[in-house]
Write a protein that holds these residues in place. Structure first.
Motif, PDB file in Angstrom:
ATOM      1  N   HIS A  96       0.839  -1.201   0.000  1.00  0.00           N
ATOM      2  CA  HIS A  96       0.000   0.000   0.000  1.00  0.00           C
ATOM      3  C   HIS A  96       0.875   1.253   0.000  1.00  0.00           C
ATOM      4  CE1 HIS A  96      -2.499  -3.022   2.420  1.00  0.00           C
ATOM      5  NE2 HIS A  96      -3.073  -2.957   1.225  1.00  0.00           N
ATOM      6  N   LEU A  97       1.657   1.392   1.055  1.00  0.00           N
ATOM      7  CA  LEU A  97       2.571   2.513   1.202  1.00  0.00           C
ATOM      8  C   LEU A  97       3.746   2.344   0.242  1.00  0.00           C
ATOM      9  CD1 LEU A  97       3.655   4.958   2.958  1.00  0.00           C
ATOM     10  CD2 LEU A  97       4.725   3.209   4.391  1.00  0.00           C
ATOM     11  N   ASN A  98       3.990   3.348  -0.589  1.00  0.00           N
ATOM     12  CA  ASN A  98       5.059   3.188  -1.562  1.00  0.00           C
ATOM     13  C   ASN A  98       5.447   4.542  -2.148  1.00  0.00           C
ATOM     14  OD1 ASN A  98       6.934   1.791  -3.178  1.00  0.00           O
ATOM     15  ND2 ASN A  98       5.477   0.118  -3.501  1.00  0.00           N
ATOM     16  N   ALA A  99       6.431   4.526  -3.051  1.00  0.00           N
ATOM     17  CA  ALA A  99       6.885   5.737  -3.731  1.00  0.00           C
ATOM     18  C   ALA A  99       7.696   5.319  -4.945  1.00  0.00           C
ATOM     19  CB  ALA A  99       7.736   6.599  -2.789  1.00  0.00           C
ATOM     20  N   TYR A 100       7.926   6.273  -5.845  1.00  0.00           N
ATOM     21  CA  TYR A 100       8.831   6.007  -6.969  1.00  0.00           C
ATOM     22  C   TYR A 100       9.501   7.310  -7.409  1.00  0.00           C
ATOM     23  CZ  TYR A 100       5.486   7.918 -10.414  1.00  0.00           C
ATOM     24  OH  TYR A 100       4.660   8.755 -11.145  1.00  0.00           O
ATOM     25  N   THR A 101      10.646   7.151  -8.033  1.00  0.00           N
ATOM     26  CA  THR A 101      11.389   8.275  -8.589  1.00  0.00           C
ATOM     27  C   THR A 101      11.650   8.007 -10.062  1.00  0.00           C
ATOM     28  OG1 THR A 101      12.520   8.627  -6.478  1.00  0.00           O
ATOM     29  CG2 THR A 101      13.484   9.670  -8.412  1.00  0.00           C
ATOM     30  N   SER A 102      11.343   8.980 -10.906  1.00  0.00           N
ATOM     31  CA  SER A 102      11.626   8.855 -12.332  1.00  0.00           C
ATOM     32  C   SER A 102      12.477  10.041 -12.770  1.00  0.00           C
ATOM     33  CB  SER A 102      10.325   8.783 -13.135  1.00  0.00           C
ATOM     34  OG  SER A 102       9.659  10.021 -13.096  1.00  0.00           O
ATOM     35  N   PHE A 103      12.634  10.217 -14.064  1.00  0.00           N
ATOM     36  CA  PHE A 103      13.420  11.338 -14.560  1.00  0.00           C
ATOM     37  C   PHE A 103      12.850  12.673 -14.095  1.00  0.00           C
ATOM     38  CE2 PHE A 103      14.328   8.065 -17.780  1.00  0.00           C
ATOM     39  CZ  PHE A 103      15.717   8.135 -17.825  1.00  0.00           C
ATOM     40  N   ASP A 104      11.539  12.849 -14.201  1.00  0.00           N
ATOM     41  CA  ASP A 104      10.921  14.159 -13.998  1.00  0.00           C
ATOM     42  C   ASP A 104      10.076  14.280 -12.743  1.00  0.00           C
ATOM     43  OD1 ASP A 104      11.459  16.023 -16.341  1.00  0.00           O
ATOM     44  OD2 ASP A 104      10.890  14.210 -17.414  1.00  0.00           O
ATOM     45  N   GLU A 105       9.888  13.220 -11.976  1.00  0.00           N
ATOM     46  CA  GLU A 105       8.966  13.298 -10.863  1.00  0.00           C
ATOM     47  C   GLU A 105       9.343  12.335  -9.750  1.00  0.00           C
ATOM     48  OE1 GLU A 105       6.272  12.281 -13.785  1.00  0.00           O
ATOM     49  OE2 GLU A 105       5.679  10.336 -12.930  1.00  0.00           O
ATOM     50  N   THR A 106       8.878  12.667  -8.549  1.00  0.00           N
ATOM     51  CA  THR A 106       8.972  11.785  -7.393  1.00  0.00           C
ATOM     52  C   THR A 106       7.589  11.780  -6.745  1.00  0.00           C
ATOM     53  OG1 THR A 106      11.268  12.496  -7.077  1.00  0.00           O
ATOM     54  CG2 THR A 106      10.240  11.256  -5.289  1.00  0.00           C
ATOM     55  N   VAL A 107       7.059  10.585  -6.494  1.00  0.00           N
ATOM     56  CA  VAL A 107       5.671  10.469  -6.061  1.00  0.00           C
ATOM     57  C   VAL A 107       5.579   9.541  -4.853  1.00  0.00           C
ATOM     58  CG1 VAL A 107       3.327   9.866  -6.765  1.00  0.00           C
ATOM     59  CG2 VAL A 107       4.927  10.814  -8.447  1.00  0.00           C
ATOM     60  N   TYR A 108       4.787   9.977  -3.851  1.00  0.00           N
ATOM     61  CA  TYR A 108       4.595   9.218  -2.622  1.00  0.00           C
ATOM     62  C   TYR A 108       3.120   8.840  -2.482  1.00  0.00           C
ATOM     63  CZ  TYR A 108       9.205  11.080  -1.526  1.00  0.00           C
ATOM     64  OH  TYR A 108      10.535  11.411  -1.581  1.00  0.00           O
ATOM     65  N   PHE A 109       2.854   7.550  -2.187  1.00  0.00           N
ATOM     66  CA  PHE A 109       1.507   7.016  -2.069  1.00  0.00           C
ATOM     67  C   PHE A 109       1.198   6.735  -0.596  1.00  0.00           C
ATOM     68  CE2 PHE A 109       3.631   5.680  -5.864  1.00  0.00           C
ATOM     69  CZ  PHE A 109       2.703   5.668  -6.900  1.00  0.00           C
ATOM     70  N   LEU A 110       0.011   7.121  -0.143  1.00  0.00           N
ATOM     71  CA  LEU A 110      -0.373   6.823   1.230  1.00  0.00           C
ATOM     72  C   LEU A 110      -1.885   6.566   1.304  1.00  0.00           C
ATOM     73  CD1 LEU A 110       0.370   6.509   4.186  1.00  0.00           C
ATOM     74  CD2 LEU A 110       0.067   8.967   4.477  1.00  0.00           C
ATOM     75  N   PRO A 111      -2.332   5.309   1.194  1.00  0.00           N
ATOM     76  CA  PRO A 111      -3.738   4.979   1.400  1.00  0.00           C
ATOM     77  C   PRO A 111      -3.993   4.675   2.878  1.00  0.00           C
ATOM     78  CG  PRO A 111      -2.577   3.088   0.490  1.00  0.00           C
ATOM     79  CD  PRO A 111      -1.545   4.161   0.719  1.00  0.00           C
TER      80      PRO A 111
END
Length: 448
Positions: free
Chosen positions: A112-127
């Protein structure tokens, strides 16, 4: 048809009679009235939508318009490293308390809890649960801490250094090795070819603490952020929480410009043939790069153009599907579409196929031939009518089942809209229109 499904996934429940009149192609696409959007004085953008699937849950997402493309030469890999640090302790959740707390309320790390990093963005998930005020408040405190209050002590940085290096070692498998070799040709003469998110081993081993601190201070700032809240919630209450948790922060003085990196065009045809003994599949891919920067879709006319592109891909893919079902298929799966590349500033018409190891050239030949056949002869009226029927059936189904749409799907849509607004401020937040637009554009009449 996965690529095209995304285009029509979110069909808004606007009244049918609003669009009974003839469409004017220069009219702007209206905003979805079921989505509450706004921007704080510090530039942070937010999206809020009430959605009951799943019940008593809410998806929180923190989106940073910054990734590995913005790293200095001595920071390669630190955008991804910074993502790791956000789970290693914050002002209000020191050390392991963050993950321990979330696991105690049923939020599993990775699942559920996760994140990712790409070339142009960093995103954090929190359900998280939405029916418990205390848990909901702590959820907003967590994403606030990720944005502005992550602990970056030398001790915690050194502890995570080994974790990231192990991920580098494990993750540097066949796909990454081959990607590192073909990227200089795919992203020819661009900065993207030099900034793979995994970074450089030597830098990860030896960077000084100030390098990751400076990346955090430079790029984790309100005017590069979006907070997205979708779930079984009270929208007014969520807006108050966003204001309470994020409006007090300011952008740095003399902030670094968020540079846009282009992918230069070239006349040559580049060929990359890469192999690896650990590769688990074989594929061929063609990219016909667009010479123009991606166009923003903001009017009904723009949407009609997008719809035309979608119909084109549908008809071509129907032909490829016939090839796949032939007695001696050249590939196990083949697909073509017009869409984004690794760079947000470059689109391409792309064809690819998954193939047996001895049929790479056969598959490539078919892809080239089918693309050239369309270019020379086009499609038949029957093929077009079939594609229109498929589209309308898909739109009808998605519209009729809109109450069953999971919150996570909406979150992805709003995340994409945020990136479009960052690059094209004139977009003003337009989201996907109601099903009547598609009926009028495809059949030249509305539905009731």
């Amino acid at each position: 048809m996965k690529k095209l499904n995304k285009l029509f996934l979110f069909l808004l429940a606007l009244p049918s009679l609003v669009f009974a009149q003839e469409l004017k192609l220069d009219n702007p696409i209206p905003m979805d009235p079921t989505v509450k959007t706004g921007k704080l004085k510090n530039g942070l953008t937010y999206y809020i939508k009430k959605n009951a699937k799943p019940e008593n849950k809410v998806d929180l997402r923190l989106v940073i318009n910054a990734g590995s493309i913005l790293e200095n030469d001595d920071q390669q890999g630190l955008a991804h490293f910074m993502e790791h640090m956000c789970f290693n302790g914050t002002k209000n959740f020191p050390k392991n308390e963050l993950v321990d707390y979330l696991q105690s309320i049923g939020v599993k790390f990775g699942q559920h809890l996760n994140a990712y990093t790409s070339f142009d963005e960093t995103v954090y998930f929190l359900p998280i649960p939405s029916n418990d005020p205390e848990k909901l408040e702590k959820g907003f405190q967590i994403i606030e801490d990720w944005a502005f209050n992550t602990t970056l002590t030398p001790e915690e940085i050194d502890k995570e250094r080994g974790v990231v290096l192990e991920e580098y070692r494990i993750g540097l498998g066949a796909d990454k090795r081959m990607m590192g070799r073909f990227m200089p040709k795919m992203m020819y003469n661009s900065h993207y070819a030099k900034r793979l998110p995994i970074g450089q081993k030597e830098i990860l081993e030896n960077f000084t603490y100030d390098k990751v601190v400076s990346f955090y201070k430079d790029w984790y700032r309100p005017n590069l952020m979006s907070v997205i809240v979708v779930g079984d919630i009270d929208e007014a209450e969520m807006e108050k929480k966003i204001i309470a948790h994020f409006s007090k922060y300011k952008n740095p003085k003399n902030e670094r410009p968020r540079t846009k990196f282009d992918v230069p065009n070239h006349k040559e045809t580049f060929v990359a043939i890469e192999s690896d003994p650990e590769a688990t599949f074989t594929q061929v891919q063609l990219l016909y790069k667009d010479y123009d920067e991606p166009k923003v879709v903001k009017t009904i006319g723009d949407m009609k153009e997008e719809l035309t592109i979608g119909l084109f891909a549908t008809m071509l893919n129907n032909r490829l599907e016939e090839k796949r079902n032939s007695p001696n298929p050249p590939f196990t799966y083949g697909y073509s579409y017009y869409g984004g590349t690794y760079a947000k500033t470059k689109k391409a018409f792309q064809s690819f196929a998954m193939v047996p190891q001895d049929k790479q050239l056969d598959a490539l030949k078919i892809l080239v031939e089918e693309n050239e056949r369309v270019k020379t002869f086009g499609f038949t009226k029957g093929e077009l009518e079939r594609a229109k029927t498929e589209f309308l059936a898909q739109i009808e189904q998605q519209y009729n089942e809109r109450d069953k749409t999971e919150s996570e799907n909406y979150v992805w849509e709003y995340q994409g809209n945020f990136y479009k607004m960052i690059r094209f401020p004139e977009l003003n937040g337009h989201l996907q229109p109601c099903k009547n637009y598609y009926h009028q554009l495809l059949l030249k009449k509305p539905i009731n």
